[in-house]
Design a protein around this motif. Structure first.
Motif, PDB file in Angstrom:
ATOM      1  N   ILE A 181      41.810  32.147  32.089  1.00  0.00           N
ATOM      2  CA  ILE A 181      40.819  33.221  31.981  1.00  0.00           C
ATOM      3  C   ILE A 181      41.457  34.553  32.359  1.00  0.00           C
ATOM      4  CG2 ILE A 181      38.571  34.052  32.759  1.00  0.00           C
ATOM      5  CD1 ILE A 181      37.951  31.076  33.509  1.00  0.00           C
ATOM      6  N   CYS A 182      42.220  34.584  33.458  1.00  0.00           N
ATOM      7  CA  CYS A 182      42.893  35.814  33.896  1.00  0.00           C
ATOM      8  C   CYS A 182      43.831  36.335  32.821  1.00  0.00           C
ATOM      9  CB  CYS A 182      43.678  35.553  35.180  1.00  0.00           C
ATOM     10  SG  CYS A 182      42.645  35.261  36.633  1.00  0.00           S
ATOM     11  N   ALA A 183      44.597  35.429  32.205  1.00  0.00           N
ATOM     12  CA  ALA A 183      45.538  35.842  31.167  1.00  0.00           C
ATOM     13  C   ALA A 183      44.818  36.416  29.957  1.00  0.00           C
ATOM     14  CB  ALA A 183      46.399  34.649  30.747  1.00  0.00           C
ATOM     15  N   ALA A 184      43.661  35.871  29.641  1.00  0.00           N
ATOM     16  CA  ALA A 184      42.926  36.314  28.459  1.00  0.00           C
ATOM     17  C   ALA A 184      42.342  37.712  28.620  1.00  0.00           C
ATOM     18  CB  ALA A 184      41.816  35.324  28.137  1.00  0.00           C
ATOM     19  N   VAL A 185      42.018  38.102  29.873  1.00  0.00           N
ATOM     20  CA  VAL A 185      41.328  39.381  30.070  1.00  0.00           C
ATOM     21  C   VAL A 185      42.126  40.383  30.898  1.00  0.00           C
ATOM     22  CG1 VAL A 185      39.087  38.261  29.839  1.00  0.00           C
ATOM     23  CG2 VAL A 185      40.057  38.561  32.116  1.00  0.00           C
ATOM     24  N   GLY A 186      43.307  39.988  31.358  1.00  0.00           N
ATOM     25  CA  GLY A 186      44.164  40.927  32.074  1.00  0.00           C
ATOM     26  C   GLY A 186      43.696  41.292  33.465  1.00  0.00           C
ATOM     27  N   LEU A 187      43.139  40.341  34.191  1.00  0.00           N
ATOM     28  CA  LEU A 187      42.706  40.577  35.571  1.00  0.00           C
ATOM     29  C   LEU A 187      43.411  39.598  36.502  1.00  0.00           C
ATOM     30  CD1 LEU A 187      38.844  41.024  35.085  1.00  0.00           C
ATOM     31  CD2 LEU A 187      40.518  42.833  35.504  1.00  0.00           C
ATOM     32  N   SER A 188      43.618  40.023  37.756  1.00  0.00           N
ATOM     33  CA  SER A 188      44.226  39.128  38.734  1.00  0.00           C
ATOM     34  C   SER A 188      43.226  38.067  39.158  1.00  0.00           C
ATOM     35  CB  SER A 188      44.682  39.913  39.964  1.00  0.00           C
ATOM     36  OG  SER A 188      43.555  40.349  40.717  1.00  0.00           O
ATOM     37  N   ARG A 189      43.748  36.945  39.645  1.00  0.00           N
ATOM     38  CA  ARG A 189      42.896  35.844  40.084  1.00  0.00           C
ATOM     39  C   ARG A 189      41.923  36.296  41.175  1.00  0.00           C
ATOM     40  NH1 ARG A 189      43.502  29.918  41.492  1.00  0.00           N
ATOM     41  NH2 ARG A 189      45.251  29.846  40.043  1.00  0.00           N
ATOM     42  N   GLY A 190      42.440  36.972  42.215  1.00  0.00           N
ATOM     43  CA  GLY A 190      41.586  37.382  43.330  1.00  0.00           C
ATOM     44  C   GLY A 190      40.490  38.329  42.892  1.00  0.00           C
ATOM     45  N   TYR A 191      40.853  39.314  42.066  1.00  0.00           N
ATOM     46  CA  TYR A 191      39.842  40.284  41.629  1.00  0.00           C
ATOM     47  C   TYR A 191      38.805  39.602  40.751  1.00  0.00           C
ATOM     48  CZ  TYR A 191      37.483  44.214  39.523  1.00  0.00           C
ATOM     49  OH  TYR A 191      36.507  45.080  39.104  1.00  0.00           O
ATOM     50  N   LEU A 192      39.244  38.764  39.814  1.00  0.00           N
ATOM     51  CA  LEU A 192      38.303  38.108  38.908  1.00  0.00           C
ATOM     52  C   LEU A 192      37.295  37.269  39.683  1.00  0.00           C
ATOM     53  CD1 LEU A 192      37.350  37.367  36.064  1.00  0.00           C
ATOM     54  CD2 LEU A 192      38.988  35.474  36.103  1.00  0.00           C
TER      55      LEU A 192
END
Length: 261
Positions: A181-192
């Motif tokens: 999911i993080c890779a698909a939307v360009g967000l870090s794990r912690g922030y997401l």
């Protein structure tokens, strides 16, 4: 003695179902959402209604409304008895009626409560499908006026969080994880994880489980085998679906599939 929970369905009206719960203490939910527009009336006692980031104590005479995708719960207060009726209506049918989703999440209007009691009585009795369809059309024609609020709901948006939710919905039956999911939307794990929970009321993993339960629910309404639906929805097996389904919808998959009015 009344059944704890029963459903009304009609093959001639596949876009709608209703539920009657006589003892809400035995029907408790984890946070969840619906793909349908849902509204219900509290017919006895008190309960605690959580919708989005707002919490309310609701009592007999109150109407609650849940737009598609809005995370909510409605559970007993300290073991006190309560009862309710719920209506679930598929969004495509509502859109065909040009019905705009309301922003209201609850109402104490006695006119609305009384009208909904008449609608439920009509659905559960022996009227023809055409008469029941007319009841539903009349309800949604009158609903904006009964609510006194016709402004469409607008939730705060964050484009990448909306993208993450859409990615999960598109891949809900696939073996995806937080890294995908993080890779698909360009967000870090912690922030997401932090921001997604604030926006949707569920962690990404819980949102994925909720989506899988919603998919399974739709397939079970068609009478399909539970084990087959479990695998198709992305669960490891029927037991995993059983546990998630009961947490989210307060009933077993078999009870839901086979429920009759």
């Amino acid at each position: 003695m009344s059944e704890v929970s029963r459903f009304w369905r009609d093959p001639a009206l596949p876009f709608v179902e209703a539920r009657c719960v006589a003892d809400g203490r035995q029907v408790c939910y984890a946070a969840h959402s619906h793909e349908s527009f849902s509204l219900g009336i509290i017919t006895g006692g008190h309960s605690r209604y959580l919708t989005g980031d707002a919490q309310h104590e609701v009592a007999a005479g109150t109407t609650v409304l849940m737009n598609p995708g809005v995370v909510h719960t409605c559970n007993p207060i300290a073991g006190q008895p309560w009862a309710y009726l719920m209506l679930y209506v598929d969004l495509p049918w509502l859109q065909a009626q040009s019905f705009a989703l309301p922003s209201a999440t609850l109402s104490t209007s006695t006119a609305l409560y009384g009208h909904l009691l008449e609608v439920f009585a009509g659905l559960f009795d022996e009227r023809s499908p055409a008469a029941k369809h007319a009841l539903l059309v009349a309800l949604f024609e009158r609903l904006p006026g009964l609510l006194g609020n016709t402004v469409p709901a607008r939730a705060p948006t964050h484009p990448r969080l909306e993208m993450a939710a859409a990615f999960i919905r598109a891949h809900r039956s696939d073996a995806i994880d937080i890294d995908a999911i993080c890779a698909a939307v360009g967000l870090s794990r912690g922030y997401l994880i932090r921001a997604f929970g604030k926006r949707f009321g569920l962690t990404p993993h819980s949102y994925l489980l909720d989506q899988r339960v919603q998919y399974a629910r739709a397939q079970l309404r068609l009478g399909r085998p539970i084990a087959e639906v479990a695998l198709e929805a992305g669960f490891a097996d029927q037991a995993h679906l059983q546990r998630a389904f009961k947490r989210h919808l307060a009933m077993t998959p078999g009870h839901y599939r086979d429920a009759q009015s």
